[in-house]
Scaffold this motif. Structure first.
Motif, PDB file in Angstrom:
ATOM      1  N   HIS A 125      72.528  55.570  -1.329  1.00 60.32           N
ATOM      2  CA  HIS A 125      72.016  56.930  -1.536  1.00 60.32           C
ATOM      3  C   HIS A 125      73.042  58.005  -1.213  1.00 60.32           C
ATOM      4  O   HIS A 125      72.919  59.136  -1.684  1.00 60.32           O
ATOM      5  N   THR A 126      74.061  57.686  -0.453  1.00 57.57           N
ATOM      6  CA  THR A 126      75.090  58.669  -0.110  1.00 57.57           C
ATOM      7  C   THR A 126      76.283  58.586  -1.056  1.00 57.57           C
ATOM      8  O   THR A 126      76.812  59.615  -1.478  1.00 57.57           O
ATOM      9  N   THR A 127      76.693  57.379  -1.384  1.00 59.68           N
ATOM     10  CA  THR A 127      77.929  57.191  -2.158  1.00 59.68           C
ATOM     11  C   THR A 127      77.704  57.027  -3.643  1.00 59.68           C
ATOM     12  O   THR A 127      78.605  57.314  -4.432  1.00 59.68           O
ATOM     13  N   GLY A 128      76.545  56.517  -4.036  1.00 59.37           N
ATOM     14  CA  GLY A 128      76.391  56.069  -5.409  1.00 59.37           C
ATOM     15  C   GLY A 128      77.233  54.814  -5.585  1.00 59.37           C
ATOM     16  O   GLY A 128      77.913  54.371  -4.659  1.00 59.37           O
ATOM     17  N   HIS A 129      77.190  54.233  -6.777  1.00 63.98           N
ATOM     18  CA  HIS A 129      78.044  53.090  -7.110  1.00 63.98           C
ATOM     19  C   HIS A 129      77.916  52.820  -8.598  1.00 63.98           C
ATOM     20  O   HIS A 129      77.088  53.417  -9.289  1.00 63.98           O
ATOM     21  N   LYS A 130      78.757  51.949  -9.087  1.00 63.36           N
ATOM     22  CA  LYS A 130      78.736  51.599 -10.498  1.00 63.36           C
ATOM     23  C   LYS A 130      77.454  50.840 -10.823  1.00 63.36           C
ATOM     24  O   LYS A 130      76.957  50.074  -9.997  1.00 63.36           O
ATOM     25  N   HIS A 131      76.914  51.049 -11.995  1.00 67.62           N
ATOM     26  CA  HIS A 131      75.713  50.359 -12.493  1.00 67.62           C
ATOM     27  C   HIS A 131      74.470  50.680 -11.663  1.00 67.62           C
ATOM     28  O   HIS A 131      73.681  49.783 -11.327  1.00 67.62           O
ATOM     29  N   MET A 132      74.262  51.940 -11.347  1.00 71.68           N
ATOM     30  CA  MET A 132      73.081  52.328 -10.573  1.00 71.68           C
ATOM     31  C   MET A 132      71.810  52.107 -11.383  1.00 71.68           C
ATOM     32  O   MET A 132      71.752  52.421 -12.570  1.00 71.68           O
ATOM     33  N   SER A 133      70.791  51.588 -10.718  1.00 70.09           N
ATOM     34  CA  SER A 133      69.481  51.412 -11.353  1.00 70.09           C
ATOM     35  C   SER A 133      68.766  52.764 -11.396  1.00 70.09           C
ATOM     36  O   SER A 133      69.191  53.733 -10.757  1.00 70.09           O
ATOM     37  N   LEU A 134      67.660  52.799 -12.097  1.00 64.40           N
ATOM     38  CA  LEU A 134      66.853  54.018 -12.163  1.00 64.40           C
ATOM     39  C   LEU A 134      66.397  54.433 -10.762  1.00 64.40           C
ATOM     40  O   LEU A 134      66.491  55.614 -10.394  1.00 64.40           O
ATOM     41  N   THR A 135      65.928  53.491  -9.973  1.00 62.82           N
ATOM     42  CA  THR A 135      65.487  53.800  -8.608  1.00 62.82           C
ATOM     43  C   THR A 135      66.636  54.374  -7.789  1.00 62.82           C
ATOM     44  O   THR A 135      66.458  55.367  -7.070  1.00 62.82           O
ATOM     45  N   PRO A 147      85.318  54.494  -2.273  1.00 59.92           N
ATOM     46  CA  PRO A 147      85.591  54.132  -3.676  1.00 59.92           C
ATOM     47  C   PRO A 147      84.361  54.038  -4.572  1.00 59.92           C
ATOM     48  O   PRO A 147      84.435  54.370  -5.754  1.00 59.92           O
ATOM     49  N   ASP A 148      83.216  53.607  -4.033  1.00 57.39           N
ATOM     50  CA  ASP A 148      82.012  53.515  -4.862  1.00 57.39           C
ATOM     51  C   ASP A 148      81.658  54.853  -5.508  1.00 57.39           C
ATOM     52  O   ASP A 148      81.109  54.880  -6.616  1.00 57.39           O
ATOM     53  N   THR A 149      81.961  55.943  -4.830  1.00 51.85           N
ATOM     54  CA  THR A 149      81.668  57.269  -5.383  1.00 51.85           C
ATOM     55  C   THR A 149      82.505  57.514  -6.633  1.00 51.85           C
ATOM     56  O   THR A 149      81.996  58.005  -7.649  1.00 51.85           O
ATOM     57  N   PHE A 150      83.782  57.157  -6.569  1.00 49.42           N
ATOM     58  CA  PHE A 150      84.641  57.283  -7.751  1.00 49.42           C
ATOM     59  C   PHE A 150      84.170  56.371  -8.880  1.00 49.42           C
ATOM     60  O   PHE A 150      84.154  56.772 -10.047  1.00 49.42           O
ATOM     61  N   PHE A 151      83.790  55.135  -8.534  1.00 51.22           N
ATOM     62  CA  PHE A 151      83.331  54.202  -9.564  1.00 51.22           C
ATOM     63  C   PHE A 151      82.085  54.733 -10.261  1.00 51.22           C
ATOM     64  O   PHE A 151      81.963  54.647 -11.491  1.00 51.22           O
ATOM     65  N   ALA A 152      81.158  55.283  -9.498  1.00 49.82           N
ATOM     66  CA  ALA A 152      79.945  55.854 -10.084  1.00 49.82           C
ATOM     67  C   ALA A 152      80.301  57.048 -10.965  1.00 49.82           C
ATOM     68  O   ALA A 152      79.824  57.158 -12.104  1.00 49.82           O
ATOM     69  N   TYR A 153      81.125  57.942 -10.431  1.00 50.28           N
ATOM     70  CA  TYR A 153      81.528  59.128 -11.196  1.00 50.28           C
ATOM     71  C   TYR A 153      82.198  58.723 -12.511  1.00 50.28           C
ATOM     72  O   TYR A 153      81.872  59.260 -13.577  1.00 50.28           O
ATOM     73  N   ASN A 154      83.130  57.793 -12.438  1.00 53.28           N
ATOM     74  CA  ASN A 154      83.845  57.356 -13.639  1.00 53.28           C
ATOM     75  C   ASN A 154      82.905  56.738 -14.665  1.00 53.28           C
ATOM     76  O   ASN A 154      83.038  56.993 -15.872  1.00 53.28           O
TER      77      ASN A 154
END
Length: 189
Positions: free
Chosen positions: A110-120, A174-181
């Protein structure tokens, strides 16, 4: 565990100010869930528990990271603000026997996000960013975007979080960058 019970458990370990935030995030997340056809229960449960470990002493969070082989050790190289999500998810498994990956990942990221986030995960991440108690310049725009497009709102929140951390000269997990990208690659403006 019911959402109301989860809120009560959070209330036991949080300051009143943090608990008020958790209530607002839970309400915001449930509203977003209705709007974007999410799983009301999973979203509400994750939102009600997302900051469970937030007010705990950093030494406790650090020890959980050190002691649990399935918690990434690289967390220790980043600001302690990112620790409470992954540790909180572990605590949910241990203390409340929650084994639903959808709920646990929404808490974990919930703080960083990550790649392939689900709807939840997207809903809880965004609800934490835009809840009504937040007041910073970008939040008003994020709320407007959230009314129309969940992915664009998450992208906007990630972008603003990255800018904020850079302005504070803080390292970015890094997960934040992966999510953003990933959002950047998927969205066309």
């Amino acid at each position: 565990m019911k959402i109301e019970e989860a809120l009560e458990e959070s209330k036991k370990v949080l300051t009143q100010k943090r608990y008020d935030h958790v209530e607002r995030v839970t309400e915001t997340a449930i509203n977003l869930s209705e709007q974007y056809h999410g799983d009301h229960y999973r979203v509400g449960l994750a939102a009600a528990l997302h900051d469970y470990a937030k007010d705990m002493d950093f030494s406790i969070l650090k020890q959980w990271i050190v002691d649990h082989v399935d918690l990434p050790k690289d967390l220790l190289n980043y600001h302690h603000e990112v620790w409470h999500g992954p540790v909180g998810a572990k605590m949910m498994e241990r203390f409340f026997m929650i084994h639903d990956d959808e709920v646990l990942n929404a808490i974990r990221y919930h703080t960083t996000g990550h790649k392939h986030m689900s709807l939840t995960e997207k809903i809880v991440f965004l609800a934490d960013f835009i809840e009504p108690g937040r007041d910073f310049p970008a939040v008003h725009e994020a709320r407007k975007i959230a009314e129309k497009d969940l992915d664009r709102a998450c992208h906007f929140a990630l972008e603003n979080s990255i800018h904020f951390l850079i302005s504070k000269k803080q390292s970015i997990y890094p997960d934040t960058f992966f999510a953003y990208n990933e959002f950047t690659d998927q969205l066309t403006y």
